[in-house]
Scaffold this active site. Structure first.
Site, PDB file in Angstrom:
ATOM      1  N   ASP A  60      13.055  -2.227 -13.851  1.00  0.00           N
ATOM      2  CA  ASP A  60      12.297  -1.915 -12.636  1.00  0.00           C
ATOM      3  C   ASP A  60      11.488  -3.102 -12.115  1.00  0.00           C
ATOM      4  O   ASP A  60      10.279  -2.986 -11.881  1.00  0.00           O
ATOM      5  CB  ASP A  60      11.350  -0.726 -12.881  1.00  0.00           C
ATOM      6  N   GLU A  82      14.584   6.244  -4.381  1.00  0.00           N
ATOM      7  CA  GLU A  82      13.370   5.849  -5.106  1.00  0.00           C
ATOM      8  C   GLU A  82      13.140   4.344  -4.996  1.00  0.00           C
ATOM      9  O   GLU A  82      13.941   3.616  -4.414  1.00  0.00           O
ATOM     10  CB  GLU A  82      13.457   6.271  -6.575  1.00  0.00           C
TER      11      GLU A  82
END
Length: 558
Positions: free
Chosen positions: A38, A210
């Site tokens: 991430d 997302e």
């Protein structure tokens, strides 16, 4: 005289051409190998700062610095005080999800999600190395993966959230939403707005929109997000608008990054790519950092989701990641100078090191859930790390006597020198290759039936106890022992020795798929670590570790 003039002219021309030649450097993927998922990045002048997820590991949210996008150094951790938060009682893949980092007018901002305690929050710092503030929770911004966007004097927070009216049309139906943010008090302003419902085409039932980011370029606002879930169907999509509030129109050639359409049996695959962030490189061109994985077979991988980089081209005013290749490449040539960091343990490429336990731990070492300095010491024994045996175990959800470092290579090993003596079978100390509370292998010294033994245990997905796989008697009252765990993709071997580099094999080619994300589930990768426990009973016994060694050698880095 004429010949001399021509010769001097040639030299002048040669010097001019050499001085103006563009430097060449190779970016090698992954730029952060191992469990560094991430990624988010920002640029401040000539400096780059990047953050990644840590879930329940402590300290949380490593902050990295680079000047060349290749060589990274961890300069701190944003969550490094227990007064900020801890993750006690939480499973490995809970805790901190998907940080983002921004810079605006002298202040650094990190947004992130503490998934089980408080939700989305913001922390700030004047220096990226810290100290970072205590978290300010944005209660109105319900969801995950928050990021900030600054537009003149205005600021906005956007995030993944529930479907409209919390009514899912299908499994994985999510939205991207946004609030204006008051920077003086970090409170939301006005009403929340849905920017994206479902994904780029809700008729196709897209899942898990997302990790949103907004960028402004050439009069357009670009909203980039991941779609498809953080596995083999992962992708990155882009939309744009003339107004920050939308409406956002998707690019007709989405996704702008994915590997899901490629043959999974291709050589040395990089898969599951997505969750990207964009930044301008030293050459003025755009680059993307994103997560991906390196499976050794099918979708099996033990190193977790890693950080990769690829060039971006703007085509018809749309950004396209990795436009010149179908496959994400292990190498990209760029035209700027390499700038290496000094005095740090290596983070990428093939490497090996031996870290002496003298007076402190390197930033690459992690604890579980919180930091409690009462159970380890560098002062009790000179040039050594002394570790108390704790009743807590790695099967639980507390803070066991565990200190770990990421497995960063498919072919790797970790080793240590340990001094430990016991007369009790519940007291154990050694090394672990750890994926989560149930999926690990533990190589340790203990005591059974009046004898000192080396043991190998395996975690159990259905039991609160470890399973004994192998045991071997140690000669005499030997206190000092050397331990080593090695990996060869899906196979792990376990070694011990009474002298350094004189290894005796305890167990060869044990099933490593048990440590893979496919089997163990969750969002993390494997860590090599030291670990000591008294298995639920109080004790004053301690183990002494002299050093921690690591070696990694993957063919794709050669």
């Amino acid at each position: 005289m004429q010949k001399k003039f021509n010769f001097l002219s040639y030299l002048v021309l040669l010097v001019f051409l050499c001085s103006n030649a563009r430097a060449q450097m190779t970016l090698k993927n992954p730029i952060l190998p191992g469990f560094y998922p991430d990624p988010a990045i920002c640029r401040v002048g000539a400096d780059y700062y990047m953050v990644t997820s840590t879930f329940v590991y402590f300290p949380g949210i490593p902050v990295f610095h680079s000047k060349d996008l290749k060589n990274w150094k961890q300069i701190g951790s944003a969550i490094d005080r227990t007064s900020q938060m801890d993750f006690m009682g939480e499973q490995i893949s809970r805790g901190l999800f998907a940080p983002a980092i921004n810079y605006n007018k002298g202040t650094f901002y990190i947004t992130c999600t503490d998934i089980d305690n408080g939700g989305n929050f913001i922390i700030t710092a004047q220096s990226p190395s810290g100290p970072w503030s205590d978290p300010i929770y944005i209660k109105e911004a319900r969801g995950i993966d928050p990021s900030l966007f600054f537009d003149g004097d205005k600021a906005f927070i956007l995030y993944n959230s529930d479907p409209p009216e919390n009514k899912s049309l299908y499994s994985g139906h999510r939205t991207v939403r946004m609030y204006e943010l008051n920077l003086s008090n970090l409170k939301v302003v006005g009403s929340e707005k849905i920017l994206v419902n479902g994904g780029v085409d809700i008729s196709k039932k897209p899942v898990w929109i997302e990790a949103p980011h907004i960028y402004k370029r050439n009069g357009f606002y670009y909203l980039m997000a991941a779609e498809g879930g953080t596995s083999v169907n992962h992708s990155e999509v882009i939309l744009r608008s003339n107004d920050v509030w939308g409406p956002y129109i998707p690019y007709e050639k989405n996704p702008i990054l994915t590997q899901r359409h490629l043959d999974p049996k291709r050589k040395n695959p990089i898969s599951s790519v997505g969750h990207a962030d964009l930044v301008d490189g030293p050459d003025g061109n755009t680059y993307a950092v994103f997560l991906g994985v390196r499976p050794y077979e099918g979708d099996f991988y033990n190193t977790g989701r890693e950080t990769f980089i690829a060039p971006v081209k703007w085509i018809d005013n749309w950004p396209v990641i990795n436009p010149d290749h179908e496959e994400v490449q292990y190498e990209y040539q760029v035209s700027w100078n390499e700038e290496k960091h000094k005095d740090q343990l290596p983070l990428s490429g093939n490497f090996d090191f031996k870290f002496p336990f003298k007076d402190s731990l390197n930033t690459q070492f992690l604890f579980l859930r919180t930091h409690n300095p009462s159970w380890y010491s560098f002062k009790e024994n000179k040039n050594a790390l002394t570790v108390k045996l704790l009743p807590e175990t790695i099967l639980g959800k507390g803070n066991p006597a565990f200190i770990g470092r990421r497995q960063q290579h498919l072919v790797s090993s970790a080793s240590t020198e340990m001094s430990f003596s016991t007369k009790k079978s519940n007291e154990k100390s050694g090394m672990v290759i750890f994926q989560n509370e149930n999926h690990f292998y533990y190589l340790c010294k203990s005591y059974e039936n009046g004898k000192n033994v080396i043991q190998l245990f395996k975690g159990s997905p259905t039991s609160e106890k470890m399973d004994l796989l192998k045991q071997m008697e140690l000669p005499g009252a030997q206190k000092s022992v050397y331990l080593k765990i090695s990996s060869e993709k899906d196979l792990y071997s376990f070694w011990f020795g009474l002298k350094e580099n004189e290894w005796k094999l305890l167990a060869d080619q044990v099933d490593g798929k048990y440590l893979s994300t496919v089997v163990a589930k969750g969002f993390v990768g494997s860590l090599y670590g030291i670990y000591a426990t008294s298995e639920g009973q109080k004790t004053e016994n301690k183990a002494i570790y002299k050093w921690f060694g690591y070696s990694g050698n993957d063919s794709t880095y050669e």
